[in-house]
Write a protein that holds these residues in place. Structure first.
Motif, PDB file in Angstrom:
ATOM      1  N   LYS A 184       0.872  -1.180   0.000  1.00 44.56           N
ATOM      2  CA  LYS A 184       0.000   0.000   0.000  1.00 44.56           C
ATOM      3  C   LYS A 184       0.905   1.225   0.000  1.00 44.56           C
ATOM      4  CE  LYS A 184      -4.023  -1.900   2.432  1.00 44.56           C
ATOM      5  NZ  LYS A 184      -5.180  -1.611   1.562  1.00 44.56           N
ATOM      6  N   ILE A 185       0.766   2.029  -1.043  1.00 43.61           N
ATOM      7  CA  ILE A 185       1.701   3.142  -1.237  1.00 43.61           C
ATOM      8  C   ILE A 185       0.973   4.470  -1.077  1.00 43.61           C
ATOM      9  CG2 ILE A 185       3.298   4.230  -2.851  1.00 43.61           C
ATOM     10  CD1 ILE A 185       3.329   1.356  -4.234  1.00 43.61           C
ATOM     11  N   ILE A 186       1.527   5.356  -0.254  1.00 40.50           N
ATOM     12  CA  ILE A 186       0.978   6.711  -0.120  1.00 40.50           C
ATOM     13  C   ILE A 186       2.034   7.717  -0.566  1.00 40.50           C
ATOM     14  CG2 ILE A 186       0.210   8.485   1.500  1.00 40.50           C
ATOM     15  CD1 ILE A 186      -1.150   6.431   3.132  1.00 40.50           C
ATOM     16  N   TRP A 187       1.671   8.541  -1.526  1.00 40.27           N
ATOM     17  CA  TRP A 187       2.568   9.609  -1.989  1.00 40.27           C
ATOM     18  C   TRP A 187       2.248  10.887  -1.237  1.00 40.27           C
ATOM     19  CZ3 TRP A 187       6.530   8.728  -5.324  1.00 40.27           C
ATOM     20  CH2 TRP A 187       6.510   7.521  -6.036  1.00 40.27           C
ATOM     21  N   ALA A 200       0.224   9.599   7.539  1.00 40.33           N
ATOM     22  CA  ALA A 200       0.325   8.543   6.528  1.00 40.33           C
ATOM     23  C   ALA A 200       0.648   7.210   7.194  1.00 40.33           C
ATOM     24  CB  ALA A 200       1.398   8.907   5.502  1.00 40.33           C
ATOM     25  N   THR A 203      -2.435   5.944   8.927  1.00 42.78           N
ATOM     26  CA  THR A 203      -3.404   5.448   7.947  1.00 42.78           C
ATOM     27  C   THR A 203      -3.022   4.045   7.485  1.00 42.78           C
ATOM     28  OG1 THR A 203      -3.812   7.692   7.196  1.00 42.78           O
ATOM     29  CG2 THR A 203      -4.435   5.923   5.695  1.00 42.78           C
ATOM     30  N   LEU A 204      -1.744   3.857   7.188  1.00 39.40           N
ATOM     31  CA  LEU A 204      -1.293   2.543   6.718  1.00 39.40           C
ATOM     32  C   LEU A 204      -1.496   1.490   7.799  1.00 39.40           C
ATOM     33  CD1 LEU A 204       1.891   3.775   4.856  1.00 39.40           C
ATOM     34  CD2 LEU A 204      -0.088   2.671   3.796  1.00 39.40           C
ATOM     35  N   GLN A 207      -5.014   0.509   8.007  1.00 39.88           N
ATOM     36  CA  GLN A 207      -5.412  -0.351   6.892  1.00 39.88           C
ATOM     37  C   GLN A 207      -4.666  -1.677   6.899  1.00 39.88           C
ATOM     38  OE1 GLN A 207      -6.154   1.166   3.083  1.00 39.88           O
ATOM     39  NE2 GLN A 207      -7.028   3.087   3.798  1.00 39.88           N
ATOM     40  N   GLY A 354      -1.934   0.381  -8.230  1.00 40.11           N
ATOM     41  CA  GLY A 354      -1.892   1.834  -8.278  1.00 40.11           C
ATOM     42  C   GLY A 354      -0.998   2.321  -9.395  1.00 40.11           C
ATOM     43  N   LYS A 355      -0.960   3.630  -9.539  1.00 38.62           N
ATOM     44  CA  LYS A 355      -0.210   4.239 -10.626  1.00 38.62           C
ATOM     45  C   LYS A 355       0.873   5.129 -10.062  1.00 38.62           C
ATOM     46  CE  LYS A 355      -3.538   4.922 -14.343  1.00 38.62           C
ATOM     47  NZ  LYS A 355      -4.572   5.912 -14.597  1.00 38.62           N
TER      48      LYS A 355
END
Lengths: 358, 310
Positions: A184-187, A200, A203-204, A207, A354-355
């Protein structure tokens, strides 16, 4: 006005030349930092290397630095100021300084410039970077082995090839030991914003992530992991041992000191030449922080074996068979990625969801 | 898209935490602006509060003393602004911007040597029975005390501004300082105290960042929260309860943005990151397009310098 300016500039140039003609004059080295020197991460690592340079060369060198310089036009002003005040060598230590450095280097042909983590060079501008992805391979291996939820969080900073490489390398090696693993990636679109980094991380964790990798500069994510308990992470750029033995179970340490000393000496000898270097664990530019007792002996031994094989050159972190995210083949079995592709990497490998933002 | 990973309880809980620092700073600024003063130095006061609170908490070992230190730090730095604008009659916009720059610099200086330290924390509030309620308990009723102090402060400010004589006087000063002066109210001193109150609130907001939300000290850690607080005051059209809504909306969008990214929602991440700011701008436009309403709500003397002889 223009005439006056050019006379002054000429005077300054003449003065600068005559000064450097005196051999005993110390070499002046400038550093431009993107954040505060006490961020505990990226900028701390660069400043530590600056201090090591002072220590190694004593009064033969004089260093100056400016911290908290935003990427963009403002950095150009800072570099120009440094060059005008007599710096012989200037290290600009963030990706976003690439074009500003190029512009300023063109204006000051007698000053040497060194830009970190970019890909552009000129006659008086070198680029230097570290193969952080080698360290990410080891982190990926530990993360894949340690996760129980099979969810690994990744706090990504700014979408540039260096960060994408890190994600890919970590994913490939996590997947290798644990086929069920999911990233799971957060930018965050910033190198440092402790409140956002902390949010962040939380949040991770909410989740389901129980291992978190970060590519941002502050220790805030580790603080959030510590508060949550049962979540492990890694030091980034600096060792961040204050959060060990858990949540910080290992780290990627940037050791720029040998490079800074070598390049400053080259300016003193007059042997400085523009170059593009990309060093990894083998030269010590990328250091792997101690793997703590929170990691079982077996995983630690595997991680160290992986590190050894990278150092000896027997193994490359991007070895085929590997497909790109869309399923198209990238590397055939046994084939390794070339530096050109890696330097411009803007795609995820197969399996990552994701992108890459652009 | 699998949204089952989204936990509404956790979402609501982190929303409240994300909203608290900006809510604290914004309620202070609301009172300042209601008195007719525009203090753009919220960011500077917040970061000074963050560092003062952190240092006090670390040195005394008590997070509550940390809050006290943050409040005093905020009051101290805002008194500079109050002195400049109320006594020396300096331009408020310039003084406020200078205050932000000064605050960022001075906090970096005094905070040197306090990086990488873990501050003492607060115990979470545990109300018997209520905190054990399903959903509401973990989401709303088991936070650190500051979350509730923030909400309480907003209610108190609402009560003060609408139901007390002093509150009405403060608003009168903000609406028309000449008229208030003619009635015999001490415009300068009322504004001076309002500015100090604003400084205290901003300081508390900053301390919430360094003591609870992050919790650690890093230079420049407010990262623009003060500016958001300023925007929220306008967003709320100077109404305390709407300010809670604004802060929660802002906190909510920030948290949602991170959650949607972690879920891998396939929309432009740059847009998600922009979303909170876009919402603020849109609301600002909406408010300002209703000409009557905005002129009815913005304090009449906002940003104007008062001198008794004029």
């Amino acid at each position: 006005m223009k005439l006056l300016k050019s006379i002054l500039m000429g005077g300054a140039l003449f003065f600068g030349l005559s000064m450097s003609a005196i051999a005993a004059d110390p070499v002046k080295v400038g550093f431009v930092y993107v954040g505060p020197i006490n961020d505990g991460g990226w900028n701390t690592a660069h400043d530590k290397a600056r201090l090591a340079l002072e220590e190694a060369l004593g009064d033969k060198v004089e260093t100056v630095f400016v911290e908290n310089v935003p990427e963009g036009p403002d950095s150009e002003r800072v570099m120009t100021q440094m060059a005008l005040s007599g710096a012989d060598l200037i290290f600009t230590t963030s990706f976003g300084y690439m074009d500003p450095t190029l512009n300023v280097a063109a204006k000051f042909p007698n000053v040497k410039f060194e830009h970190a983590t970019g890909y552009k060079t000129s006659d008086n501008m070198s680029s230097y970077s570290a193969r952080f992805y080698e360290g990410r391979a080891i982190q990926g291996h530990i993360a894949g082995s340690m996760t129980k939820s099979n969810i690994i969080g990744y706090i990504a900073s700014v979408p540039i090839p260096e960060v994408v490489r890190g994600i890919n390398s970590a994913y490939i090696h996590a997947k290798k030991v644990n086929p069920n693993v999911e990233f799971k990636i957060i930018w965050l679109f910033t190198w440092m914003d402790p409140a956002k980094e902390s949010d962040a991380a939380k949040t991770l964790i909410e989740q389901g992530a129980d291992v978190i990798l970060q590519h941002t500069d502050s220790t805030a994510p580790l603080a959030a992991m510590q508060a949550a308990g049962n979540v492990i992470g890694f030091g980034q750029a600096s060792d961040m041992t204050e959060y060990g033995p858990s949540p910080r179970v290992s780290s990627i340490i940037d050791d720029w000191a040998p490079y800074y000393i070598e390049r400053t000496k080259a300016v003193m000898d007059g042997t400085w030449k523009s170059q593009a270097v990309w060093h990894g664990i083998s030269t010590g530019m990328v250091g792997i922080g101690e793997i703590t007792d929170a990691i079982p002996e077996k995983v630690r031994a595997e991680a160290i074996a992986l590190q050894d094989s990278i150092v000896s050159g027997a193994y490359h972190a991007f070895t085929g068979p590997l497909n790109k995210q869309d399923g198209s083949p990238w590397l055939a079995s046994g084939e390794t990625a070339d530096d050109g592709t890696l330097a411009g990497m803007t795609f995820y490998v197969e399996g990552i969801k994701g992108k890459v933002p652009n | 898209m699998d949204f089952s990973a989204l936990n509404p309880v956790a979402l609501l809980a982190s929303l409240m935490i994300a909203a608290t620092p900006i809510m604290l700073a914004a309620i202070g600024e609301l009172v300042v602006e209601k008195s007719g003063v525009l203090n753009l130095g919220v960011e500077g006061m917040m970061i000074v509060g963050a560092v003062c609170g952190f240092i006090t908490a670390v040195e005394t070992g008590s997070a509550w003393f940390g809050l006290l230190g943050a409040a005093l730090g905020g009051i101290l730095i805002s008194s500079i602004f109050a002195f400049l604008t109320q006594v020396l009659l300096a331009n408020q916009v310039a003084s406020g911007l200078a205050l932000t720059l000064f605050g960022l610099g001075v906090s970096a200086m005094i905070g040197n040597g306090y990086t990488g330290i873990k501050p003492p924390g607060f115990n979470t509030v545990n109300i018997p029975l209520l905190s054990d309620l399903p959903f509401i308990g973990p989401a709303i009723l088991s936070h650190d005390p500051i979350v509730y102090i923030g909400i309480l402060l907003v209610i108190l400010v609402w009560y003060f501004l609408n139901k007390t004589k002093n509150g009405l006087v403060l608003r009168a000063v903000g609406e028309n300082h000449d008229a208030a002066h003619a009635l015999g109210y001490k415009v300068i001193w009322i504004r001076f105290s309002a500015i100090l109150f604003g400084g205290m609130c901003a300081g508390l907001g900053g301390a919430y960042l360094s003591l609870v939300r992050v919790p650690q000290w890093t230079e420049g850690m407010t990262a623009g929260a003060g500016w958001i607080a300023l925007a929220i005051v306008v967003f709320a059209s100077w109404k305390p309860f709407r300010l809670i809504l604004g802060a929660y909306l802002f906190g909510g969008v920030t948290i949602m943005q991170l959650n949607l990214q972690a879920l891998g929602v396939d929309i432009g991440i740059a847009y998600l990151s922009m979303a909170p700011y876009l919402v603020t701008i849109i609301v600002l436009v909406m408010i300002s397009s209703n000409h009557l309403r905005s002129s009815a709500n913005a304090p009449g003397s906002l940003g104007r310098i008062f001198h008794a002889s004029q």
